[in-house]
Design a protein around this motif. Structure first.
Motif, PDB file in Angstrom:
ATOM      1  N   SER A 172     -50.282 -47.973   5.661  1.00  0.00           N
ATOM      2  CA  SER A 172     -50.786 -48.507   4.395  1.00  0.00           C
ATOM      3  C   SER A 172     -51.328 -49.918   4.577  1.00  0.00           C
ATOM      4  CB  SER A 172     -49.670 -48.519   3.341  1.00  0.00           C
ATOM      5  OG  SER A 172     -49.263 -47.211   3.038  1.00  0.00           O
ATOM      6  N   GLY A 173     -51.316 -50.405   5.819  1.00  0.00           N
ATOM      7  CA  GLY A 173     -51.906 -51.700   6.107  1.00  0.00           C
ATOM      8  C   GLY A 173     -50.929 -52.837   6.283  1.00  0.00           C
ATOM      9  N   LEU A 174     -49.615 -52.576   6.186  1.00  0.00           N
ATOM     10  CA  LEU A 174     -48.650 -53.642   6.402  1.00  0.00           C
ATOM     11  C   LEU A 174     -48.611 -54.001   7.888  1.00  0.00           C
ATOM     12  CD1 LEU A 174     -47.708 -52.401   3.621  1.00  0.00           C
ATOM     13  CD2 LEU A 174     -45.435 -53.264   4.202  1.00  0.00           C
ATOM     14  N   SER A 175     -48.469 -55.280   8.156  1.00  0.00           N
ATOM     15  CA  SER A 175     -48.360 -55.735   9.537  1.00  0.00           C
ATOM     16  C   SER A 175     -46.992 -55.375  10.097  1.00  0.00           C
ATOM     17  CB  SER A 175     -48.544 -57.254   9.599  1.00  0.00           C
ATOM     18  OG  SER A 175     -47.461 -57.910   8.962  1.00  0.00           O
ATOM     19  N   TYR A 176     -46.843 -55.488  11.431  1.00  0.00           N
ATOM     20  CA  TYR A 176     -45.538 -55.237  12.037  1.00  0.00           C
ATOM     21  C   TYR A 176     -44.478 -56.152  11.424  1.00  0.00           C
ATOM     22  CZ  TYR A 176     -47.049 -52.038  15.752  1.00  0.00           C
ATOM     23  OH  TYR A 176     -47.504 -50.942  16.449  1.00  0.00           O
ATOM     24  N   ALA A 177     -44.847 -57.412  11.192  1.00  0.00           N
ATOM     25  CA  ALA A 177     -43.892 -58.364  10.621  1.00  0.00           C
ATOM     26  C   ALA A 177     -43.488 -57.953   9.211  1.00  0.00           C
ATOM     27  CB  ALA A 177     -44.504 -59.764  10.602  1.00  0.00           C
ATOM     28  N   GLU A 178     -44.445 -57.474   8.431  1.00  0.00           N
ATOM     29  CA  GLU A 178     -44.143 -57.049   7.061  1.00  0.00           C
ATOM     30  C   GLU A 178     -43.276 -55.802   7.048  1.00  0.00           C
ATOM     31  OE1 GLU A 178     -47.979 -58.511   4.446  1.00  0.00           O
ATOM     32  OE2 GLU A 178     -48.244 -56.843   5.836  1.00  0.00           O
ATOM     33  N   VAL A 179     -43.565 -54.858   7.938  1.00  0.00           N
ATOM     34  CA  VAL A 179     -42.738 -53.652   8.038  1.00  0.00           C
ATOM     35  C   VAL A 179     -41.325 -54.018   8.461  1.00  0.00           C
ATOM     36  CG1 VAL A 179     -42.404 -51.441   9.219  1.00  0.00           C
ATOM     37  CG2 VAL A 179     -44.701 -52.143   8.527  1.00  0.00           C
ATOM     38  N   ALA A 180     -41.222 -54.922   9.424  1.00  0.00           N
ATOM     39  CA  ALA A 180     -39.905 -55.364   9.895  1.00  0.00           C
ATOM     40  C   ALA A 180     -39.099 -55.979   8.762  1.00  0.00           C
ATOM     41  CB  ALA A 180     -40.069 -56.369  11.037  1.00  0.00           C
ATOM     42  N   ALA A 181     -39.744 -56.851   7.976  1.00  0.00           N
ATOM     43  CA  ALA A 181     -39.049 -57.505   6.869  1.00  0.00           C
ATOM     44  C   ALA A 181     -38.657 -56.495   5.788  1.00  0.00           C
ATOM     45  CB  ALA A 181     -39.938 -58.597   6.273  1.00  0.00           C
ATOM     46  N   ALA A 182     -39.556 -55.554   5.508  1.00  0.00           N
ATOM     47  CA  ALA A 182     -39.291 -54.574   4.450  1.00  0.00           C
ATOM     48  C   ALA A 182     -38.155 -53.632   4.809  1.00  0.00           C
ATOM     49  CB  ALA A 182     -40.562 -53.774   4.159  1.00  0.00           C
ATOM     50  N   LEU A 183     -38.050 -53.265   6.098  1.00  0.00           N
ATOM     51  CA  LEU A 183     -37.052 -52.286   6.535  1.00  0.00           C
ATOM     52  C   LEU A 183     -35.868 -52.925   7.241  1.00  0.00           C
ATOM     53  CD1 LEU A 183     -39.359 -49.413   7.835  1.00  0.00           C
ATOM     54  CD2 LEU A 183     -38.315 -49.690   5.587  1.00  0.00           C
ATOM     55  N   ASP A 184     -35.828 -54.258   7.250  1.00  0.00           N
ATOM     56  CA  ASP A 184     -34.739 -54.988   7.894  1.00  0.00           C
ATOM     57  C   ASP A 184     -34.622 -54.601   9.365  1.00  0.00           C
ATOM     58  OD1 ASP A 184     -32.701 -56.840   7.987  1.00  0.00           O
ATOM     59  OD2 ASP A 184     -31.136 -55.413   7.418  1.00  0.00           O
ATOM     60  N   LEU A 185     -35.762 -54.615  10.056  1.00  0.00           N
ATOM     61  CA  LEU A 185     -35.815 -54.335  11.483  1.00  0.00           C
ATOM     62  C   LEU A 185     -36.202 -55.608  12.224  1.00  0.00           C
ATOM     63  CD1 LEU A 185     -37.933 -51.038  11.373  1.00  0.00           C
ATOM     64  CD2 LEU A 185     -35.469 -51.185  11.742  1.00  0.00           C
ATOM     65  N   SER A 186     -35.951 -55.631  13.514  1.00  0.00           N
ATOM     66  CA  SER A 186     -36.470 -56.741  14.308  1.00  0.00           C
ATOM     67  C   SER A 186     -37.952 -56.479  14.546  1.00  0.00           C
ATOM     68  CB  SER A 186     -35.742 -56.831  15.651  1.00  0.00           C
ATOM     69  OG  SER A 186     -36.016 -55.683  16.443  1.00  0.00           O
ATOM     70  N   PRO A 187     -38.796 -57.510  14.514  1.00  0.00           N
ATOM     71  CA  PRO A 187     -40.242 -57.296  14.693  1.00  0.00           C
ATOM     72  C   PRO A 187     -40.572 -56.535  15.968  1.00  0.00           C
ATOM     73  CG  PRO A 187     -39.829 -59.516  13.907  1.00  0.00           C
ATOM     74  CD  PRO A 187     -38.480 -58.918  14.222  1.00  0.00           C
TER      75      PRO A 187
END
Length: 212
Positions: A172-187
């Motif tokens: 959907s266009g989220l960056s790796y950093a945004e996905v990491a923050a949204a899912l509480d993952l490490s970048p």
């Protein structure tokens, strides 16, 4: 992942619609409180306080929420219905405004996947949306493209929730950093999660293609 869906700007003055007592949508009336909060008024119901940052967050995040939902559902109209659900949930939540973007994106993916998995789809609306979006002189190409999108959405619904959400957010266009923050993952782990999700999606597509 070729799932149709485009976001758009937030509709002017189109804050979420609250369900009325008869089960139908009722436009929420609003009045300001002295402390900056907003009071919602519904027909036949007492006023209720809604978080004061709702309109600002709604206008900023609406396009992305619709885009995420449309990636799953392939229908702008259905994605807007999901957005209504998601923003109503946000209005009742205590999620900090600074974390709203990630929370809303994840909520949109989860809610759209719920619609997809439980069959809460509007088939006629989907057909109309796809028909309007495609202008193709070759009917065979149109049918094949439409069938492929349906197969992808069906395979997506069979993935684990974690894989499906990661895949939807990334595509959907989220960056790796945004996905990491949204899912509480490490970048650094996002790329691995997404690649595994893509691999799982391909396996699902191949498995069902071979069984047909």
């Amino acid at each position: 992942m070729d799932v149709v869906g485009q976001g758009g700007s937030a509709p002017a003055a189109a804050l979420p619609v609250a369900p009325s007592g008869d089960g139908h949508g009722a436009v929420v009336g609003r009045s300001e409180r002295k402390d900056g909060g907003t009071v919602t008024r519904r027909p036949g119901r007492a006023a209720r306080v809604v978080r004061p940052d709702l309109e600002e967050v709604f206008r900023a995040a609406y396009p992305r929420v619709v885009a995420v939902a449309a990636r799953v559902l392939g229908s702008r109209d259905e994605a807007e219905d999901v957005a209504q659900e998601v923003f109503l949930a946000f209005a009742r939540s205590s999620v900090p405004a600074g974390e709203a973007a990630g929370w809303l994106s994840v909520a949109a993916a989860h809610t759209a996947l719920n619609h997809l998995r439980t069959g809460r789809r509007r088939a006629s609306r989907e057909e109309a949306a796809e028909g309007a979006a495609e202008v193709c002189p070759d009917i065979a190409d149109t049918v094949v493209a439409r069938d492929e999108r349906r197969r992808v959405r069906a395979a997506l619904a069979r993935l684990s929730r974690r894989q499906a959400v990661a895949l939807v957010l990334r595509h959907s266009g989220l960056s790796y950093a945004e996905v990491a923050a949204a899912l509480d993952l490490s970048p650094g782990s996002v790329g691995t999660v997404v690649r595994r999700a893509e691999s799982a999606l391909r396996k699902e597509l191949n498995r069902h293609a071979s069984s047909e």
